[in-house]
Design a protein around this motif. Structure first.
Motif, PDB file in Angstrom:
ATOM      1  N   ARG A  50     -21.611  26.239  72.496  1.00  0.00           N
ATOM      2  CA  ARG A  50     -21.325  24.905  72.297  1.00  0.00           C
ATOM      3  C   ARG A  50     -19.963  24.264  72.671  1.00  0.00           C
ATOM      4  N   HIS A  51     -19.025  25.324  72.870  1.00  0.00           N
ATOM      5  CA  HIS A  51     -17.584  24.848  73.485  1.00  0.00           C
ATOM      6  C   HIS A  51     -17.223  25.976  74.570  1.00  0.00           C
ATOM      7  N   VAL A  52     -16.634  25.595  75.403  1.00  0.00           N
ATOM      8  CA  VAL A  52     -15.976  26.389  76.473  1.00  0.00           C
ATOM      9  C   VAL A  52     -14.312  26.134  76.524  1.00  0.00           C
ATOM     10  N   VAL A  53     -13.492  27.307  76.639  1.00  0.00           N
ATOM     11  CA  VAL A  53     -12.302  27.238  76.625  1.00  0.00           C
ATOM     12  C   VAL A  53     -12.053  28.079  78.088  1.00  0.00           C
ATOM     13  N   ASN A  54     -11.370  27.486  78.915  1.00  0.00           N
ATOM     14  CA  ASN A  54     -11.001  28.097  80.526  1.00  0.00           C
ATOM     15  C   ASN A  54      -9.507  28.116  80.331  1.00  0.00           C
TER      16      ASN A  54
END
Length: 160
Positions: free
Chosen positions: A38-42
């Motif tokens: 539900r969330h992506v950190v790049n």
């Protein structure tokens, strides 16, 4: 070519809520959504040749939140780590995927986070990193491995 999560470069399931990897392709983001992410950190740089320029738009269309913390590979800073730590805390209760280009930056950040924030012993904290690479130089310093600062990076299984 497979678009499932196991096809993403250096994909790792850390626990029920957290996965990490190198840069997913545009098609592979749907596989992350299917996992429940539900969330992506790049942590990758947007100007890298493998970066997906439309990543925020793709993730938005999939109903996935996005945080970008661009970390130059030759210059990770404490401010980058503090921003990462804040993102991990803010999204810790949701299925989260953290990626960079080859999962080197991510596993180094995760090593520190697991040791410093979660209180894990060093061997357990660094296990995901050790399965991808053993950093030298600035990254060894970043993770607190003073004995390896003078060494070159070593990658598990292949050179990137």
């Amino acid at each position: 070519m497979s678009t499932g999560p196991d096809a993403i470069l250096n994909f790792r399931r850390i626990d029920a809520q957290l996965t990490t990897s190198g840069q997913p392709t545009a098609d592979q983001f749907a596989a992350l959504a299917a996992l429940g992410v539900r969330h992506v950190v790049n942590l990758g740089m947007s100007d890298h040749p493998r970066a997906v320029a439309e990543e925020p738009t793709i993730l938005d269309a999939l109903g996935i939140g996005y945080t970008h913390i661009p970390v130059p590979f030759d210059a990770p800073e404490e401010a980058h780590y503090q921003t990462f730590r804040q993102a991990m805390v803010a999204h810790g209760g949701t299925p989260l995927h953290v990626h960079c280009i080859v999962n080197a930056r991510v596993t180094a950040f995760l090593t520190r986070y697991r040791r410093e924030e979660l209180g894990m012993d060093d061997a357990a904290a660094r296990a995901p990193m050790d399965s991808v690479w053993q950093p030298g130089g600035v990254w060894a310093e970043f993770v607190g491995d003073t004995e390896a600062v003078a060494r070159a990076h070593r990658f598990a299984g292949r050179d990137y």
